[in-house]
Design an enzyme around this catalytic site. Structure first.
Site, PDB file in Angstrom:
ATOM      1  N   GLY A   1      -4.285  -4.024   6.100  1.00 44.43           N
ATOM      2  CA  GLY A   1      -3.332  -3.758   7.176  1.00 44.43           C
ATOM      3  C   GLY A   1      -3.560  -2.383   7.757  1.00 44.43           C
TER       4      GLY A   1
ATOM      5  N   ASP B   1      -6.984   3.271  -3.367  1.00 40.84           N
ATOM      6  CA  ASP B   1      -7.731   3.348  -2.101  1.00 40.84           C
ATOM      7  C   ASP B   1      -7.945   4.816  -1.764  1.00 40.84           C
ATOM      8  OD1 ASP B   1      -8.825   3.118   0.423  1.00 40.84           O
ATOM      9  OD2 ASP B   1      -7.161   1.993   1.296  1.00 40.84           O
TER      10      ASP B   1
ATOM     11  N   GLU C   1     -10.924   1.000  -3.644  1.00 47.11           N
ATOM     12  CA  GLU C   1     -11.284   0.753  -2.249  1.00 47.11           C
ATOM     13  C   GLU C   1     -11.903   1.998  -1.624  1.00 47.11           C
ATOM     14  OE1 GLU C   1      -7.912  -0.897  -0.197  1.00 47.11           O
ATOM     15  OE2 GLU C   1      -8.807  -0.703   1.790  1.00 47.11           O
TER      16      GLU C   1
ATOM     17  N   LYS D   1     -10.174  -6.531   7.828  1.00 44.56           N
ATOM     18  CA  LYS D   1      -9.146  -6.282   8.847  1.00 44.56           C
ATOM     19  C   LYS D   1      -9.735  -6.785  10.150  1.00 44.56           C
ATOM     20  CE  LYS D   1      -7.472  -2.067   6.590  1.00 44.56           C
ATOM     21  NZ  LYS D   1      -7.536  -0.584   6.579  1.00 44.56           N
TER      22      LYS D   1
ATOM     23  N   LYS E   1      -1.165  -1.092  -4.445  1.00 48.95           N
ATOM     24  CA  LYS E   1      -2.306  -0.229  -4.109  1.00 48.95           C
ATOM     25  C   LYS E   1      -1.772   1.173  -3.923  1.00 48.95           C
ATOM     26  CE  LYS E   1      -4.653   0.147   0.389  1.00 48.95           C
ATOM     27  NZ  LYS E   1      -5.468  -0.597   1.383  1.00 48.95           N
TER      28      LYS E   1
ATOM     29  N   SER F   1       0.868  -1.176   0.000  1.00 48.92           N
ATOM     30  CA  SER F   1       0.000   0.000   0.000  1.00 48.92           C
ATOM     31  C   SER F   1       0.907   1.229   0.000  1.00 48.92           C
ATOM     32  CB  SER F   1      -0.878  -0.033   1.250  1.00 48.92           C
ATOM     33  OG  SER F   1      -1.627   1.156   1.362  1.00 48.92           O
TER      34      SER F   1
ATOM     35  N   LYS G   1      -2.736   5.096  -2.760  1.00 48.81           N
ATOM     36  CA  LYS G   1      -3.706   5.946  -2.082  1.00 48.81           C
ATOM     37  C   LYS G   1      -4.031   7.116  -2.995  1.00 48.81           C
ATOM     38  CE  LYS G   1      -3.901   3.813   1.946  1.00 48.81           C
ATOM     39  NZ  LYS G   1      -5.176   3.351   2.548  1.00 48.81           N
TER      40      LYS G   1
ATOM     41  N   ASP H   1     -13.812  -1.186   2.801  1.00 51.99           N
ATOM     42  CA  ASP H   1     -12.918  -1.345   3.953  1.00 51.99           C
ATOM     43  C   ASP H   1     -13.631  -0.736   5.169  1.00 51.99           C
ATOM     44  OD1 ASP H   1     -10.939  -1.022   5.897  1.00 51.99           O
ATOM     45  OD2 ASP H   1      -9.460  -0.061   4.619  1.00 51.99           O
TER      46      ASP H   1
HETATM   47  O1  OSB Z   1      -7.144   2.075   4.306  1.00 57.38           O
HETATM   48  O2  OSB Z   1      -6.100   0.264   4.237  1.00 57.38           O
HETATM   49  C1  OSB Z   1      -6.196   1.397   4.670  1.00 57.38           C
HETATM   50  C2  OSB Z   1      -3.164   2.250   6.819  1.00 57.38           C
HETATM   51  C3  OSB Z   1      -3.758   2.992   7.815  1.00 57.38           C
HETATM   52  C4  OSB Z   1      -5.108   3.242   7.758  1.00 57.38           C
HETATM   53  C5  OSB Z   1      -5.864   2.748   6.700  1.00 57.38           C
HETATM   54  C6  OSB Z   1      -5.289   1.981   5.711  1.00 57.38           C
HETATM   55  C7  OSB Z   1      -3.914   1.752   5.764  1.00 57.38           C
HETATM   56  C8  OSB Z   1      -3.171   1.026   4.738  1.00 57.38           C
HETATM   57  C9  OSB Z   1      -1.873   0.396   5.173  1.00 57.38           C
HETATM   58  O3  OSB Z   1      -3.520   0.975   3.582  1.00 57.38           O
HETATM   59  C10 OSB Z   1      -1.717  -0.996   4.742  1.00 57.38           C
HETATM   60  C11 OSB Z   1      -0.548  -1.657   5.427  1.00 57.38           C
HETATM   61  O4  OSB Z   1      -0.582  -1.855   6.675  1.00 57.38           O
HETATM   62  O5  OSB Z   1       0.403  -1.978   4.734  1.00 57.38           O
HETATM   63 MG    MG Z   2      -8.360   0.982   3.008  1.00 53.84          MG
END
Ligand code: OSB
Ligand code: MG
Length: 383
Positions: A299, A197, A222, A271, A169, A143, A171, A247
């Site tokens: 995660g 995401d 996402e 999660k 992924k 991510s 952001k 999510d």
């Molecule tokens: O939206 O998945 C998410 C990290 C903090 C809060 C929200 C998200 C995330 C990540 C990190 O995408 C994923 C990871 O732990 O590698």
């Molecule tokens: Mg997410």
């Protein structure tokens, strides 16, 4: 013989500070040093196990934070477990924690998952086997946080792909979306799995704009809209070819059933920390499997302790897409567990199915060094 009961007589809460190798920016905020709530849970038989609460520093991803979770555990949740007996497997723990306590799913999950860790030790088997996992390795994605320009994102995406990650992924947020995704899409090989995401950064009126992402063959987008917007997600999904993955919205089994019946999404990011632990996570997994909805394990920038629980969960059969289960070195200069989590050149992480319990050893000396706050919660008879 497997003891039939767990009786928790002490729960130690700790806050550690762990600096990320680089700041992680999502649409709703940025973090450079994690404040992580760790639990060490002791069973009356003398065994202990660690767990991790995924609540963040700020209430941006969910209403919970490390501080609300600490309060909820100390005041309302831990007292329900301390000194009481719960079964093995600890399937009923979520119900004990959830009765007349709304929300605080991350706080509940830290306790609930810790009980599964204890159960695995009592059964002398791995956490994965204890929850019904099957895989001995799980596919891993990365991510990537929001970067200052498309070129910086491309550089990270190319490095990740070269490292073997099976899914990339990125952001996104308004102002850092179409051009960023286009740049990454153009740079990566055609068959590389790419997704975006948004962490709830858009509104339904952005549907036309988001539909521009359809050109890039993303495997999913996402959480484009607000967590409570299941109806609007359904309207958006009707206007997008790209599958929507939820999510933040999927906080329990009923929300997942609603997503399916409304058509709000076609994929679920599970999660365990977000949904109150393994028992709800498994029920969501099962509902999705029955309905042909693929799932993957997300995660929350966990330390190696939280990762152990996520990797175990991802070994269940319907986790058919790569998870955000990157190796320790993607996040930290040095993790707090031995061995650290690693990924092979094919982007796979080994599930420690031959180890008893969560499968890694916690580096207690290092945890002590990193601890900034500690509180021992003790069963009444022992206090
Ligand atoms: O939206 O998945 C998410 C990290 C903090 C809060 C929200 C998200 C995330 C990540 C990190 O995408 C994923 C990871 O732990 O590698
Ligand atoms: Mg997410």
């Amino acid at each position: 013989m497997t003891p039939k009961m767990i009786r928790i007589d002490r729960i130690t809460l700790r806050e550690i500070r762990l600096r990320l190798r680089e700041p992680f920016r999502i649409s709703s905020g940025v973090v450079d040093e994690r404040r992580i709530l760790l639990l060490e849970i002791r069973d009356a038989s003398g065994i202990t196990e660690w767990s991790e609460c995924v609540a963040g520093e700020l209430p941006n991803y969910s209403p919970e934070t490390i501080d609300t979770a600490w309060l909820a555990i100390r005041e309302w949740l831990a007292p329900r477990l301390l000194g009481k007996s719960v079964g093995v497997p600890p399937d009923g723990v979520y119900e004990i924690l959830d009765r007349h306590v709304s929300g605080h799913q991350m706080a509940k999950a830290a306790l609930e998952m810790g009980c599964w860790g204890i159960a695995a030790r009592l059964r002398q088997t791995s956490l994965s086997a204890t929850i019904g996992g099957e895989r001995d390795r799980v596919a891993t994605g990365i991510s990537l946080g929001i970067q200052r320009d498309p070129a910086s994102l491309v550089q990270r995406a190319l490095a990740a792909h070269a490292n073997g990650y099976r899914k990339i992924k990125v952001k996104i947020q308004p102002g850092a979306d179409i051009e960023f995704v286009r740049a990454v899409r153009d740079a990566l090989p055609k068959d590389a799995d790419l997704m975006a995401d948004a962490n709830s950064a858009y509104v339904l009126e952005d549907a036309g704009h988001l539909a521009e992402l359809d050109a890039f063959g993303l495997i999913m987008i996402e959480q484009p809209l607000h967590r409570d917007d299941l109806v609007r997600h359904a309207a958006l999904q009707r206007r997008l070819r790209t599958p929507i993955c939820l999510d933040e919205s999927i906080t329990d089994v009923a929300r997942c059933e609603d997503m399916i019946s409304l058509g709000s999404g076609k994929v679920v990011n599970i999660k365990p920390g977000r949904v109150g632990g393994f028992s709800v996570a498994r029920r969501i997994h099962d509902v999705c499997m029955r309905n042909g909805i693929p799932v993957w394990c997300g995660g929350m920038l966990e330390s190696g302790i939280g990762r152990a629980y996520n990797v175990a969960l991802a070994s269940l059969p319907n986790f058919v897409l790569p998870g955000d289960l990157s190796p320790s070195a993607r996040y930290w200069e040095r993790d707090i567990v031995t061995p650290e989590w690693t990924m092979d050149a094919d982007g796979m992480v080994a599930v420690p199915r031959n180890e008893v319990g969560i499968g890694i050893t916690v580096d207690r000396g290092r945890v002590d060094e990193l601890t900034v706050r500690r509180e021992d919660l003790i069963a009444p008879s022992q206090a």
